[in-house]
Design an enzyme around this catalytic site. Sequence first.
Site, PDB file in Angstrom:
ATOM      1  N   HIS A 279      15.585 -12.776 -12.670  1.00 54.64           N
ATOM      2  CA  HIS A 279      16.079 -11.943 -13.785  1.00 54.64           C
ATOM      3  C   HIS A 279      15.029 -11.952 -14.889  1.00 54.64           C
ATOM      4  O   HIS A 279      14.329 -12.939 -15.089  1.00 54.64           O
ATOM      5  CB  HIS A 279      17.409 -12.511 -14.321  1.00 54.64           C
ATOM      6  CG  HIS A 279      18.190 -11.511 -15.098  1.00 54.64           C
ATOM      7  ND1 HIS A 279      17.976 -11.286 -16.421  1.00 54.64           N
ATOM      8  CD2 HIS A 279      19.160 -10.652 -14.714  1.00 54.64           C
ATOM      9  CE1 HIS A 279      18.791 -10.340 -16.846  1.00 54.64           C
ATOM     10  NE2 HIS A 279      19.519  -9.929 -15.828  1.00 54.64           N
TER      11      HIS A 279
ATOM     12  N   ASP B 276      23.854  -9.380  -8.864  1.00 53.74           N
ATOM     13  CA  ASP B 276      23.889  -8.538  -7.656  1.00 53.74           C
ATOM     14  C   ASP B 276      23.998  -9.339  -6.369  1.00 53.74           C
ATOM     15  O   ASP B 276      24.100  -8.765  -5.292  1.00 53.74           O
ATOM     16  CB  ASP B 276      22.617  -7.684  -7.605  1.00 53.74           C
ATOM     17  CG  ASP B 276      22.579  -6.715  -8.765  1.00 53.74           C
ATOM     18  OD1 ASP B 276      21.670  -6.812  -9.599  1.00 53.74           O
ATOM     19  OD2 ASP B 276      23.510  -5.898  -8.869  1.00 53.74           O
TER      20      ASP B 276
END
Length: 393
Positions: A270, A328
């Site tokens: 991320h 996700d």
Amino acid sequence: QGDVFTYDPGFTSTAACESAITYIDGDVGELLHRGYPIEQLAEHSHFLEVCYLLLYGELPSAEKLAHFERTVTRHTMVHEQMHNFFRGFRRDAHPMATMVGVVGAMSAFYHDSTDINDPWQREVAAFRLIAKLPTIAAMAYKYSVGQPFVYPKNSLDYAGNFLHMCFSVPAEEYVVNPVLAKAMDRIMMLHADHEQNASTSTVRLAGSSGANPFACIAAGIACLWGPAHGGANQACLEMLREIGTVDRIPEYIRRAKDKDDSFRLMGFGHRVYKNFDPRAKVMKESADEVLELLGVHNNPTLQVAKELERIALEDEYFVSKKLYPNVDFYSGIILDAIGFPTAMFTPIFALSRTVGWISQWKEMIADPTQKIGRPRQLYTGAAKRDYLAVEKR
Ligand code: SDX
């Protein structure tokens, strides 16, 4: 080299905006919506209540929540003429392509009645988008599988209505399982807003020029589609299926570390979180709950996901790079278990993120000091030079 523009720290672009909506601390893995931790919202709240919180800054009273939910519910239908837009797409078009086109086309229906300087008309645009995106996403799905569009049903809640519009057919009404509807609602909630991610920054930049909100949201959908961003949920499940079995994981771990290999572990890493994405933890609990309910808890994909997560959290490379599962990583497993094809994963992310996009758009437009976004650059091209006639080149 030519003049190199130095980045003027006083230059404020929309990427350096101020916002009171969502706070992220990437080092500790904290996510707050208007001050409330995502874990507490996931446990006690539901998507439309979080929509209210993001839009207005406070949790609603029971009366205000009922009015908000009734208003959204009564805006879920789309103009009948919008059905025609879908028929211009090939049946095998990716639903995200359809959504970018159809949401952009909403400008043609509501542009003239949306004076963005009128606070009430900004509210109406927000209601219309939050209410109609699930209908448009469901229509994109139905179109891609050659089934007739299914109208929304006001007696169902927001998540249940979306499942109904996706999985009912004229011959047989889909019976909404409350556990699956709750898992769907939680997925929507966990994707609602996330500070200045790429697609939200896209919406802000588009909105800073005064473009109508429907066109701005279409721009956000386009940006979200990328596999490094919202497209990761589809890419992650496809990766887990490609790995197939636990014994094949080491090869993929090796490839993820190989700088000459473009392969990345989808669902990991991320830009901001250098700790566990708090949404991934909640999502993992939901995945266990849904698969247990459906009796597929031995789902090989889930086994691969859990083993991949375990290895990645112990592997020195991933630990050193602070690569943790993100939002996700588990969402695709839940959506797959509910019955969605992978192509519908990012449209579901888009319909969920619409409230975040439009809340931040409203926040920006309501700020009288906001200016058009105009990020600067460091010029690395040719130095100034004179034109050369073709015979001298
Ligand atoms: C979302 O911004 C948001 O808030 C987004 C989002 C939201 O809610 O809006 O949270 C949603 O987009 C989540 C991210 C979904 N994307 C993926 O899961 C795709 C796989 N992840 C990567 O592509 C990647 O992690 C990014 C794009 C998410 C971040 O990439 P960065 O900015 O390069 O990450 P980094 O700078 O922290 O990388 C550190 C290192 C780099 O290696 P070095 O240059 O130091 O040698 O780790 C490597 C990266 O190459 N790396 C990975 C990796 N992610 C980063 N290596 C293998 N697999 C990965 N997934």
